[in-house]
Structures are given as C-alpha cells and as structure tokens.
Design an enzyme around this catalytic site. Structure first.
Site, PDB file in Angstrom:
ATOM      1  N   CYS A  39       0.696  -1.508   0.125  1.00 25.18           N
ATOM      2  CA  CYS A  39       0.110   0.193  -0.134  1.00 25.18           C
ATOM      3  C   CYS A  39       1.000   1.354  -0.105  1.00 25.18           C
ATOM      4  O   CYS A  39       1.278   1.667  -1.020  1.00 25.18           O
ATOM      5  CB  CYS A  39      -0.704   0.027   1.183  1.00 25.18           C
ATOM      6  SG  CYS A  39      -2.226   1.128   1.079  1.00 25.18           S
ATOM      7  N   ARG A  71     -12.821   6.155  -0.185  1.00 24.06           N
ATOM      8  CA  ARG A  71     -11.206   5.803  -0.258  1.00 24.06           C
ATOM      9  C   ARG A  71     -11.633   4.397  -1.147  1.00 24.06           C
ATOM     10  O   ARG A  71     -13.121   3.491  -0.052  1.00 24.06           O
ATOM     11  CB  ARG A  71     -11.062   4.890   1.356  1.00 24.06           C
ATOM     12  CG  ARG A  71     -10.802   6.355   1.929  1.00 24.06           C
ATOM     13  CD  ARG A  71     -10.144   6.505   2.936  1.00 24.06           C
ATOM     14  NE  ARG A  71      -9.183   5.149   3.635  1.00 24.06           N
ATOM     15  CZ  ARG A  71      -7.457   6.177   3.041  1.00 24.06           C
ATOM     16  NH1 ARG A  71      -7.174   7.752   2.995  1.00 24.06           N
ATOM     17  NH2 ARG A  71      -6.178   4.970   3.111  1.00 24.06           N
ATOM     18  N   HIS A 102      -3.062  -5.644   2.070  1.00 20.42           N
ATOM     19  CA  HIS A 102      -3.208  -6.379   3.923  1.00 20.42           C
ATOM     20  C   HIS A 102      -3.746  -6.897   4.377  1.00 20.42           C
ATOM     21  O   HIS A 102      -3.912  -8.041   3.814  1.00 20.42           O
ATOM     22  CB  HIS A 102      -3.516  -4.648   5.268  1.00 20.42           C
ATOM     23  CG  HIS A 102      -2.963  -3.624   4.667  1.00 20.42           C
ATOM     24  ND1 HIS A 102      -1.909  -2.496   4.768  1.00 20.42           N
ATOM     25  CD2 HIS A 102      -4.117  -2.305   3.675  1.00 20.42           C
ATOM     26  CE1 HIS A 102      -2.261  -1.044   4.279  1.00 20.42           C
ATOM     27  NE2 HIS A 102      -3.117  -1.652   3.811  1.00 20.42           N
TER      28      HIS A 102
END
Ligand code: GLN
Length: 247
Positions: free
Chosen positions: A95, A132, A196
């Site tokens: 990320c 997001r 993640h």
C-alpha cells in the site's frame, strides 16, 4: 546453514493492519525449512544502510502523514535502492510503500509526495477523504506458472495509474483504483500490492514463492520448499472464498 537477510524499512511508520506480520511469516516459514533469518531495520536518518546486501527489502503500508514524514529520507536513498533492485534483491511493498516506489503520490490534501521513481506508476488520492477503497479483496495472480488467489484487506484513498505489469486480476474488491480490474504491480523480483492482512498470513504460497526466489538467487539452483502444515491457513482461505466469491 543458509541465511536469508530481510531489511524492514521504517517499521514503526509503515505498519498498518499488522503489516509487520509479513516479516514474521517470512521468518517463520524460513525457519521451518532450516533457513536462518536475519531481520534488520532502516529507520529515519540511518545513513549506512547497504541495500544490496539484503535478500528482501520490505515496506509496509502507511497513512498520508507518515508517508509525508519519511519521503525526504527515502528520496535520499534513491541510488542505493535502485542498485539493489537492479541487482535482483526482492522488493515486497504494501500500500503506502507500494505508492512511494512509483513516480509520485498526491495525497488527500493535494500534496504531492515524490516517489523513488523505480517504476512508472503514479498515485493520486481523492481530496474527499471519505472516498476510499475499503474492504476485503481477492486477486488472481500467477506464481511459478500457476494461478493463485490472493486474499487481503484494502484501505486506500490513492488511485494508482499507469501500471504496466499488475500483480493480479481483481475477482472481488477494488484494486488499483475504484472498481479496477487490476491490482498491484509485479516483476520477477517485485510484489507491490494494496493488500493488508497481513498479506502473507492468508497467502502462504506467496511467502514460499518469495523465499524460493531468494534461495535460487543465492544458490543458483532450483529450490523447492518443504511442505508445511497449512491446514489452518487453507481452512481460513476456503471460508473467505466462500464468503467473497460468488461462483
Ligand atoms: N495513505 C495511502 C492512501 O490512503 C496509503 C494507505 C495505506 O497504506 N493503507 O492511499
């Protein structure tokens, strides 16, 4: 005994959603194969880091604030990092770390953070902080000639463009951009991804792929890692596939 050296960059600043677990998983899976592991750190201000002496360079994810804080330190390392990448050191980036190795990251305050420029992609975040890409994600990639589904969790405002060789095809979730068909960036010695999880806990084959690459680079011989009992990991993967993939 073989020794694998991992460099964990900015461990205190780039560590979202348990990203440091990736280093622990690599270490554990090496030890299970009798490979000794040494983990070193590069922190803000360290001047002596010799990137070429490592087998793996690792960067986790980070918020805009931390990315901004470490940008100058990272930029000053450009030539050394590039030399390591060109010599075949494996780069694993998650990320925020993924974004910083590209051309630039324009954050949600419209502030442009220059990247190392190792790769052609660039990232721009929406200035609307609520926009997001958040949620579970499944990506199909290819490891050693075989298709492999990679599961993770994404939470990024950044929208990454100009990705020449994506890490995988998105089966569920967003990926490089809102509703993108591709996710991350890859080369033979690079895995850069928004996932993640930590990434390697849910995707043990990817960890073994990285370890095999490093062992082969070290010894010049084919390396096939000894099987490990991954029943828990595989049961977890099955449950997540059932939940996240419709067919
Ligand atoms: N700050 C970056 C973004 O929001 C990276 C976030 C992350 O590493 N999860 O896009």
């Amino acid at each position: 005994m073989d020794k694998l050296k991992i460099l964990h960059m900015y461990p205190a600043m780039l560590d979202l959603y348990g990203d440091s677990g990736n280093v622990e998983i690599l270490s554990y899976r090496c030890k299970m194969r009798g490979i000794e592991v040494e983990v070193s750190k590069h922190d803000l201000g360290d001047k002596e880091t010799d990137f070429t002496q490592y087998d793996i360079v690792y960067l986790g994810g980070g918020a805009d604030f931390e990315q901004q804080l470490l940008a100058d330190d990272l930029l000053a390392l450009k030539d050394k990092v590039k030399e390591a990448y060109e010599s075949g050191v494996y780069f694993l980036m998650i990320c925020g770390g993924y974004q910083l190795m590209g051309q630039y990251y324009k954050d949600s305050n419209d502030k442009k953070i220059p990247g190392l420029g190792l790769f052609d992609y660039y990232t721009v975040a929406s200035t609307n902080k609520r926009e997001r890409c958040i949620g579970n994600i499944v990506v199909e990639t290819e490891l050693d000639g075989e298709k492999y589904k990679v599961i993770g969790f994404e939470n990024h405002g950044g929208q990454t463009d100009n990705v020449t060789t994506p890490f995988g095809k998105v089966l569920a979730g967003n990926g490089n951009k809102f509703e993108s068909s591709t996710e991350g960036y890859t080369e033979k010695n690079v895995t850069a991804t928004y996932l993640h999880g930590p990434l390697l806990s849910k995707n043990p084959k990817l960890a073994d792929h990285i370890i095999s690459y490093c062992m082969e680079r070290k010894t010049g011989e084919k390396y096939v890692p000894k099987e490990i009992n991954d029943k828990l990991e595989n049961d977890c993967r099955k449950q997540l596939f059932d939940r996240l993939l419709k067919n």
